[in-house]
Design an enzyme around this catalytic site. Sequence first.
Site, short mmCIF file in Angstrom:
data_model
loop_
_atom_site.label_atom_id
_atom_site.label_comp_id
_atom_site.label_asym_id
_atom_site.label_seq_id
_atom_site.Cartn_x
_atom_site.Cartn_y
_atom_site.Cartn_z
N THR A 28 64.37 57.10 88.41
CA THR A 28 64.89 57.28 87.17
C THR A 28 64.87 58.71 86.78
O THR A 28 65.18 59.58 86.28
CB THR A 28 64.88 56.48 86.82
OG1 THR A 28 65.33 56.96 85.18
CG2 THR A 28 63.45 56.67 85.54
N LYS A 29 63.30 58.91 87.55
CA LYS A 29 63.14 60.63 86.97
C LYS A 29 63.75 61.59 87.60
O LYS A 29 63.15 62.61 86.69
CB LYS A 29 61.65 60.82 87.79
CG LYS A 29 60.48 59.63 87.68
CD LYS A 29 60.22 59.66 86.15
CE LYS A 29 59.05 58.36 85.69
NZ LYS A 29 58.34 59.09 83.89
N ASP A 30 65.06 61.09 88.42
CA ASP A 30 65.76 62.33 89.15
C ASP A 30 66.19 63.23 87.43
O ASP A 30 66.66 64.57 87.38
CB ASP A 30 66.52 61.97 89.56
CG ASP A 30 65.84 61.49 91.30
OD1 ASP A 30 65.19 62.12 91.82
OD2 ASP A 30 67.34 61.59 92.21
N THR A 34 58.47 61.27 89.56
CA THR A 34 58.56 62.59 88.52
C THR A 34 58.72 63.10 90.67
O THR A 34 59.31 64.69 89.59
CB THR A 34 57.80 63.16 87.90
OG1 THR A 34 57.87 61.26 86.75
CG2 THR A 34 58.43 64.19 87.01
#
Length: 346
Positions: free
Chosen positions: A47-49, A79
Amino acid sequence: MEHKINAYDSVLDLIGNTPLIKLNRSTAQFQGNYYAKVEAFNPGHSTKDRIASFIIDEAEKKGILTEGSTIIETTSGNTGFSLAMVSIIKGYDCILAVSSKSSPDKIDMLRSMGAKVYVCPAHVSADDPRSYYEVAKRLHDETKGSVYINQYFNELNVDAHYASTGPEIWEQTNGHITHLVACSGTGGTISGIARYLKEKNSNINVIGVDAFGSVLKKYHETGKFDNKEIYPYRIEGLGKNLIPSSTDFDVIDEFIKVTDEDSAYAARELARTEGIFAGYTSGAAMQALRQLDALGKFDNDSNIVVVFPDHGSRYMSKIYSDKWMENQGFLGTEVMEETQSVEFIK
């Protein structure tokens, strides 16, 4: 002659629009309907994309990032990987201060993506000069033309999910979501999604997942930071020993805590029951579903969306290693028998 080729300009065009996948066997005995937002489908497998791309784009628009800039960040791994990936495409250098709790797989991946990595001791206070927060600040001060992303105290962390993940979940459920369950580390994911969803329907119940050894749950309930809550734990990217300003506690209805051991088992079970090879924090989210169901939080009309943040490949030397599990005192005979399925033919 120019031909039309259906291709993406770069991997960055693949960020977002991750699938919502119904959970079946793993939740068969639970009340309610369960759907996983599987963020491993992002190109950087987490999800850090979303925040890496969003924050860097905003910094470019404001002229904060220019040619020759260096991106610096504090990270438990995901991240950092996403920032390194975006930096490669956009031509920036990347320096990362990483917690020693991060798996060797994650650290190797960061180095493979061209980042310079500083591994910092995990179990020191946030204001200790050796902590990855303080090391990142020092590197920023020492590196000319650098930009410190500072995800724990960057409102853009929340904005990224308000602008993308929240609307995606609302559209994918056609507005029928009743509960959101998501882990909270920096708090950006759960806060951004929750802000958007509660604007659409204030009755949606938002439940944060915290770790034993973290201060978030008690802070949410009392408004007080309790140092006595802090002790070492193994789950990466979940919980905190400080209060991130990127966590909007007002849009989170409650927190539930999970253990390292239960979360590790839950991740392994997800692979065997759903074919979803998810990370340690995803296991924590899955364990939270078990506990919430046992507490009677859902009924048969509940539509629960759970966020699975990253991919299991980043934990091969940890929760998917029988040796690591055994060394932690986690692995019982039953699980050993289930996982020992390799035979060497001589």
